[in-house]
Design a protein around this motif. Structure first.
Motif, PDB file in Angstrom:
ATOM      1  N   ASP A  74     -35.754   8.342 -10.326  1.00 58.01           N
ATOM      2  CA  ASP A  74     -34.309   8.602 -10.213  1.00 58.01           C
ATOM      3  C   ASP A  74     -33.652   8.658 -11.587  1.00 58.01           C
ATOM      4  N   ARG A  75     -34.089   7.754 -12.459  1.00 60.64           N
ATOM      5  CA  ARG A  75     -33.496   7.719 -13.814  1.00 60.64           C
ATOM      6  C   ARG A  75     -33.932   8.935 -14.626  1.00 60.64           C
ATOM      7  N   TYR A  76     -35.193   9.353 -14.445  1.00 59.21           N
ATOM      8  CA  TYR A  76     -35.666  10.556 -15.143  1.00 59.21           C
ATOM      9  C   TYR A  76     -34.825  11.760 -14.697  1.00 59.21           C
ATOM     10  N   THR A  77     -34.560  11.803 -13.407  1.00 58.66           N
ATOM     11  CA  THR A  77     -33.753  12.904 -12.858  1.00 58.66           C
ATOM     12  C   THR A  77     -32.368  12.896 -13.504  1.00 58.66           C
ATOM     13  N   GLN A  78     -31.801  11.696 -13.588  1.00 57.69           N
ATOM     14  CA  GLN A  78     -30.452  11.578 -14.156  1.00 57.69           C
ATOM     15  C   GLN A  78     -30.417  12.020 -15.630  1.00 57.69           C
ATOM     16  N   ILE A  79     -31.450  11.620 -16.382  1.00 65.08           N
ATOM     17  CA  ILE A  79     -31.539  11.987 -17.810  1.00 65.08           C
ATOM     18  C   ILE A  79     -31.542  13.515 -17.942  1.00 65.08           C
ATOM     19  N   LEU A  80     -32.446  14.148 -17.181  1.00 61.04           N
ATOM     20  CA  LEU A  80     -32.601  15.593 -17.311  1.00 61.04           C
ATOM     21  C   LEU A  80     -31.370  16.343 -16.787  1.00 61.04           C
ATOM     22  N   LEU A  81     -30.793  15.858 -15.678  1.00 58.70           N
ATOM     23  CA  LEU A  81     -29.596  16.521 -15.136  1.00 58.70           C
ATOM     24  C   LEU A  81     -28.457  16.489 -16.155  1.00 58.70           C
ATOM     25  N   ASN A  82     -28.274  15.350 -16.815  1.00 58.14           N
ATOM     26  CA  ASN A  82     -27.197  15.248 -17.807  1.00 58.14           C
ATOM     27  C   ASN A  82     -27.442  16.195 -18.977  1.00 58.14           C
ATOM     28  N   LEU A  83     -28.700  16.226 -19.470  1.00 55.94           N
ATOM     29  CA  LEU A  83     -28.987  17.103 -20.617  1.00 55.94           C
ATOM     30  C   LEU A  83     -28.829  18.571 -20.229  1.00 55.94           C
ATOM     31  N   LEU A  84     -29.278  18.903 -19.026  1.00 53.33           N
ATOM     32  CA  LEU A  84     -29.171  20.303 -18.588  1.00 53.33           C
ATOM     33  C   LEU A  84     -27.724  20.702 -18.342  1.00 53.33           C
ATOM     34  N   SER A  85     -26.934  19.783 -17.795  1.00 50.00           N
ATOM     35  CA  SER A  85     -25.549  20.191 -17.524  1.00 50.00           C
ATOM     36  C   SER A  85     -24.787  20.346 -18.836  1.00 50.00           C
ATOM     37  N   ASN A  86     -25.107  19.537 -19.856  1.00 52.54           N
ATOM     38  CA  ASN A  86     -24.488  19.759 -21.167  1.00 52.54           C
ATOM     39  C   ASN A  86     -24.933  21.102 -21.745  1.00 52.54           C
TER      40      ASN A  86
END
Ligand code: ADP
Length: 261
Positions: free
Chosen positions: A155-167
């Motif tokens: 879940d945390r890996y998902t959150q990390i990547l989602l934040n970087l991708l949305s930026n």
């Protein structure tokens, strides 16, 4: 007394070398952390209330126009889609505030387990695809992974990547691809590279700090409360990992996350 009244800038002068000096030093460091804590709380309230205002005003405006019959039938679907976008902005912001408060709880810990990183990354990219397609920004994945799994909190890996991708998406123009590269030659490394507007050199050292936003006028347009990267950094570090960023204004930015496990 001053500190208990909320004057956290107050310090005790240290004029000796005995145990009173030790006590004064402890008091000063307590005042300093209270001051920082207070500042962060204030920033959170200021930024959240500022960012709440725009979507709420927009939703209010659309609703008024719809109830007054000012929107033709052919434009109604489009108006609902615009309202949904605003609601999504509000949800994303709420989720960031929730994560921030979760990270502050002493009992917060990550739960790692073997994760097929290529598969997990593909799923995250799939989740982001509609947003990238809507802005016509190509999203590309290169995987050079040799191991089948790595120890991560899914879940945390998902959150990390989602934040970087949305930026990456936020600061990219149409037709400027965002490339995600996975490698595990020495350690597991995830690189998110965009070809967007980049980050000014003077801002780069501070972007992982809570509430720091490069170029206020530019970021006001794109929204956000300035905590996305601070969350990413804390989640990466909770895995004993590291995150770095390089960027050239006008050319793009690269965020590299490495996990040592
Ligand atoms: P937010 O996006 O909510 O403002 P973040 O913590 O995610 O906050 O990012 C902090 C700042 O770093 C942003 O305001 C933006 O100025 C800059 N930034 C982050 N990622 C990128 C990127 N990929 N390209 C350009 N600027 C970026």
């Amino acid at each position: 007394k001053a500190i208990s009244l909320g004057r956290y800038e107050q310090r005790v002068p240290i004029e000796s070398t005995d145990e009173l000096a030790d006590l004064s030093e402890s008091l000063n460091s307590m005042a300093e952390s209270l001051q920082r804590h207070h500042y962060l709380q204030e920033q959170l309230i200021t930024n959240v209330s500022h960012e709440l205002a725009t979507p709420l005003t927009n939703i209010g405006g659309y609703l008024e126009a719809l109830t007054d019959g000012m929107i033709e039938d052919s434009k109604r679907t489009e108006t609902f889609a615009l309202m949904k976008e605003e609601v999504d902005r509000l949800s994303a912001m709420l989720s960031e505030v929730r994560t921030l408060s979760l990270l502050e709880q002493p009992q917060f810990h990550i739960k790692t387990a073997p994760l097929d990183v290529k598969d997990a990354t593909e799923k995250i990219l799939k989740q982001m695809e509609p947003q990238f397609e809507a802005k016509k920004v190509p999203l590309i994945l290169h995987s050079e992974l040799t191991k089948e799994s790595h120890h991560l909190d899914k879940d945390r890996y998902t959150q990390i990547l989602l934040n970087l991708l949305s930026n990456a998406l936020k600061y990219s123009a149409p037709e400027h691809p965002v490339v995600v590269t996975l490698t595990d030659k020495k350690v597991l490394t995830i690189e998110v590279k965009d070809h967007g507007e980049g980050i000014p050199a003077k801002d780069l050292p501070y972007i992982f700090e809570r509430f720091y936003r490069a170029d206020q006028s530019r970021t006001r347009k794109t929204g956000g409360i300035g905590v996305g990267l601070a969350i990413v950094k804390e989640l990466v570090e909770a895995h004993s990992g590291r995150i770095t960023a390089t960027s050239t204004e006008g050319t793009g930015s690269t965020f590299t996350v490495s996990f040592s496990s």
